[in-house]
Design a protein around this motif. Structure first.
Motif, PDB file in Angstrom:
ATOM      1  N   MET A 103       2.334 -11.289  -7.287  1.00 25.37           N
ATOM      2  CA  MET A 103       2.988 -10.528  -6.621  1.00 25.37           C
ATOM      3  C   MET A 103       2.481  -9.910  -5.792  1.00 25.37           C
ATOM      4  O   MET A 103       1.471  -9.034  -6.024  1.00 25.37           O
ATOM      5  N   LYS A 104       3.061  -9.628  -4.583  1.00 24.57           N
ATOM      6  CA  LYS A 104       2.356  -8.979  -3.233  1.00 24.57           C
ATOM      7  C   LYS A 104       2.504  -7.380  -3.587  1.00 24.57           C
ATOM      8  O   LYS A 104       3.627  -6.997  -3.853  1.00 24.57           O
ATOM      9  N   LYS A 105       1.407  -6.568  -3.331  1.00 20.81           N
ATOM     10  CA  LYS A 105       1.306  -5.471  -3.376  1.00 20.81           C
ATOM     11  C   LYS A 105       1.267  -4.759  -2.074  1.00 20.81           C
ATOM     12  O   LYS A 105       0.297  -5.220  -1.259  1.00 20.81           O
ATOM     13  N   THR A 106       1.849  -3.729  -1.755  1.00 15.77           N
ATOM     14  CA  THR A 106       1.784  -2.981  -0.457  1.00 15.77           C
ATOM     15  C   THR A 106       1.201  -1.551  -0.426  1.00 15.77           C
ATOM     16  O   THR A 106       1.511  -0.818  -1.116  1.00 15.77           O
ATOM     17  N   ILE A 107      -0.002  -1.448   0.206  1.00 18.36           N
ATOM     18  CA  ILE A 107      -0.627  -0.364   0.004  1.00 18.36           C
ATOM     19  C   ILE A 107      -0.815   0.525   1.265  1.00 18.36           C
ATOM     20  O   ILE A 107      -1.271  -0.087   2.456  1.00 18.36           O
ATOM     21  N   MET A 108       0.087   1.703   1.486  1.00 19.78           N
ATOM     22  CA  MET A 108      -0.212   2.153   2.467  1.00 19.78           C
ATOM     23  C   MET A 108      -1.004   3.552   2.602  1.00 19.78           C
ATOM     24  O   MET A 108      -1.208   4.443   1.828  1.00 19.78           O
ATOM     25  N   LEU A 109      -2.060   3.487   3.439  1.00 21.18           N
ATOM     26  CA  LEU A 109      -3.037   4.818   3.625  1.00 21.18           C
ATOM     27  C   LEU A 109      -2.522   5.525   4.868  1.00 21.18           C
ATOM     28  O   LEU A 109      -2.180   5.159   6.049  1.00 21.18           O
ATOM     29  N   VAL A 110      -2.568   6.925   4.613  1.00 16.31           N
ATOM     30  CA  VAL A 110      -2.145   7.969   5.872  1.00 16.31           C
ATOM     31  C   VAL A 110      -3.326   8.959   5.846  1.00 16.31           C
ATOM     32  O   VAL A 110      -4.020   9.477   4.992  1.00 16.31           O
ATOM     33  N   CYS A 111      -3.591   9.027   7.260  1.00 17.78           N
ATOM     34  CA  CYS A 111      -4.674   9.798   7.768  1.00 17.78           C
ATOM     35  C   CYS A 111      -4.144  10.809   8.844  1.00 17.78           C
ATOM     36  O   CYS A 111      -3.167  10.437   9.619  1.00 17.78           O
TER      37      CYS A 111
END
Length: 104
Positions: free
Chosen positions: A1-9
């Motif tokens: 199952m695809k995982k979506t990881i969002m990084l914020v800077c």
């Protein structure tokens, strides 16, 4: 199952190198993951467009943690300053997976 990881800077620039290192780490594990970075100013739009599984904040925007925790229903974590400084994609990927309670 695809995982979506969002990084914020703060600007989305420095984190792009970390994203590519995390993508390499995910690929080495044969993991289906979408990992991307966005500037804090664009984070709300990105959240609406992508529905990430976890939100990782760069150390420079750690002050935004309570704001994001209040508005999203996904895990929100601040990236370890040392791992961020060293651009340690493996460790940050592990942090994201642990936040989602997923084995990588």
């Amino acid at each position: 199952m695809k995982k979506t990881i969002m990084l914020v800077c703060s600007a989305g620039m420095s984190t792009s190198l970390l994203v590519s290192k995390m993508q390499k780490a995910a690929a080495a594990r044969n993991m289906d993951a979408e990992i991307f970075a966005t500037a804090s100013a664009d984070a709300d739009d990105a959240l609406e467009r992508t529905n990430p599984d976890v939100l990782m904040l760069g150390p420079q925007v750690r002050y935004m943690l309570p704001t994001f925790e209040a508005k999203v229903h996904i895990p929100v974590k601040v990236i370890d300053m040392r791992d961020y400084g060293l651009m340690n994609g493996e460790k940050v990927l592990d942090e994201a997976l642990n936040a989602m309670k997923v084995e990588g």
